[in-house]
Write a protein that holds these residues in place. Structure first.
Motif, PDB file in Angstrom:
ATOM      1  N   VAL A 133       0.881  -1.180   0.000  1.00  0.00           N
ATOM      2  CA  VAL A 133       0.000   0.000   0.000  1.00  0.00           C
ATOM      3  C   VAL A 133       0.913   1.223   0.000  1.00  0.00           C
ATOM      4  O   VAL A 133       1.533   1.551   1.018  1.00  0.00           O
ATOM      5  CB  VAL A 133      -0.927   0.031   1.227  1.00  0.00           C
ATOM      6  N   PHE A 134       1.026   1.866  -1.133  1.00  0.00           N
ATOM      7  CA  PHE A 134       1.931   3.004  -1.304  1.00  0.00           C
ATOM      8  C   PHE A 134       1.273   4.259  -0.750  1.00  0.00           C
ATOM      9  O   PHE A 134       0.117   4.557  -1.058  1.00  0.00           O
ATOM     10  CB  PHE A 134       2.249   3.179  -2.792  1.00  0.00           C
ATOM     11  N   ASP A 175      10.303  10.771   3.687  1.00  0.00           N
ATOM     12  CA  ASP A 175       8.833  10.814   3.706  1.00  0.00           C
ATOM     13  C   ASP A 175       8.244   9.716   4.578  1.00  0.00           C
ATOM     14  O   ASP A 175       7.330   9.974   5.357  1.00  0.00           O
ATOM     15  CB  ASP A 175       8.254  10.764   2.270  1.00  0.00           C
ATOM     16  N   VAL A 176       8.784   8.490   4.463  1.00  0.00           N
ATOM     17  CA  VAL A 176       8.169   7.345   5.148  1.00  0.00           C
ATOM     18  C   VAL A 176       9.214   6.541   5.922  1.00  0.00           C
ATOM     19  O   VAL A 176      10.263   6.189   5.366  1.00  0.00           O
ATOM     20  CB  VAL A 176       7.486   6.399   4.121  1.00  0.00           C
TER      21      VAL A 176
HETATM   22  P1  AMP Z   1      12.228   1.222   4.720  1.00  0.00           P
HETATM   23  O1  AMP Z   1      13.686   1.104   4.422  1.00  0.00           O
HETATM   24  O2  AMP Z   1      11.504  -0.075   4.659  1.00  0.00           O
HETATM   25  O3  AMP Z   1      11.964   1.964   6.030  1.00  0.00           O
HETATM   26  O4  AMP Z   1      11.570   2.078   3.552  1.00  0.00           O
HETATM   27  C1  AMP Z   1      11.675   3.460   3.551  1.00  0.00           C
HETATM   28  C2  AMP Z   1      11.845   4.007   2.169  1.00  0.00           C
HETATM   29  O5  AMP Z   1      11.002   3.369   1.225  1.00  0.00           O
HETATM   30  C3  AMP Z   1      11.492   5.478   2.147  1.00  0.00           C
HETATM   31  O6  AMP Z   1      12.473   6.170   1.389  1.00  0.00           O
HETATM   32  C4  AMP Z   1      10.130   5.536   1.491  1.00  0.00           C
HETATM   33  O7  AMP Z   1      10.083   6.578   0.534  1.00  0.00           O
HETATM   34  C5  AMP Z   1       9.922   4.196   0.836  1.00  0.00           C
HETATM   35  N1  AMP Z   1       8.684   3.511   1.258  1.00  0.00           N
HETATM   36  C6  AMP Z   1       8.607   2.370   1.985  1.00  0.00           C
HETATM   37  N2  AMP Z   1       7.354   1.982   2.139  1.00  0.00           N
HETATM   38  C7  AMP Z   1       6.581   2.911   1.519  1.00  0.00           C
HETATM   39  C8  AMP Z   1       5.161   3.078   1.347  1.00  0.00           C
HETATM   40  N3  AMP Z   1       4.270   2.201   1.846  1.00  0.00           N
HETATM   41  N4  AMP Z   1       4.728   4.159   0.663  1.00  0.00           N
HETATM   42  C9  AMP Z   1       5.619   5.052   0.155  1.00  0.00           C
HETATM   43  N5  AMP Z   1       6.948   4.948   0.284  1.00  0.00           N
HETATM   44  C10 AMP Z   1       7.439   3.889   0.957  1.00  0.00           C
END
Ligand code: AMP
Length: 170
Positions: free
Chosen positions: A19-20, A119-120
């Motif tokens: 889910v983006f 962002d996330v």
């Molecule tokens: P993580 O390393 O799993 O914490 O993923 C973080 C990175 O992936 C960030 O740079 C986010 O932009 C992107 N990301 C991960 N999950 C999502 C999501 N559900 N929606 C949008 N961006 C995400």
């Protein structure tokens, strides 16, 4: 400000089962955008941040106005192979395999106070790699600021002892 109203769920993007969180509606709304930048910056006002490090690519859209708000400079943390001069790299695990991110080896002076922005916060792998990169370059991490935290993925566990600020949790 109800930030969630401006964040759209896109199912099965970029692949099935994900889910983006699409933040483009928030970025294009002047009031929501300004409020998000103010609220992401707030806990770090007065903490002497000198550099805001933003993670490619949506992190850039937030890191730059936050840096301006805090009176700091900005440094890009990019995907492998994008930066033109000598870099430092950090690797992190993906679902299948590894990826790496890079920053210029001289992105900021030794002991500079650095705020990390993205962002996330999802699984925390990207942020953990970015923090190790900031520290390898010699920066002092003041904290991290995220617009969105996916609490069910427990990303915080990968960032023990770090100051983490997020505006919206799912
Ligand atoms: P993580 O390393 O799993 O914490 O993923 C973080 C990175 O992936 C960030 O740079 C986010 O932009 C992107 N990301 C991960 N999950 C999502 C999501 N559900 N929606 C949008 N961006 C995400």
């Amino acid at each position: 400000m109800d930030f969630k109203k401006h964040i759209h769920d896109v199912h099965d993007f970029p692949k099935k089962g994900v889910v983006f969180k699409d933040i483009t509606p928030l970025l294009s709304d002047p009031k929501a955008f300004a409020a998000a930048i103010d609220r992401m910056s707030e806990p770090f006002v007065g903490s002497g941040v000198q550099i805001v490090a933003g993670i490619e690519s949506r992190g850039f859209l937030l890191a730059t106005p936050i840096a301006y708000r805090l009176g700091a400079g900005v440094a890009p943390i990019r995907k492998k192979g994008k930066l033109p001069r000598t870099v430092k790299s950090a690797s992190y695990a993906l679902e299948y395999g590894m990826d790496s991110i890079e920053a210029h080896a001289d992105a900021f002076p030794k002991n500079a106070k650095v705020l990390l922005v993205d962002d996330v916060l999802a699984t925390g792998g990207t942020a953990a790699a970015a923090i190790s990169l900031i520290e390898v370059i010699g920066g002092h991490l003041v904290g991290s600021s995220f617009l969105i935290e996916l609490g069910f993925l427990d990303g915080r566990k990968k960032l023990p002892g770090r100051k983490i600020h997020s505006l919206v949790t799912y």
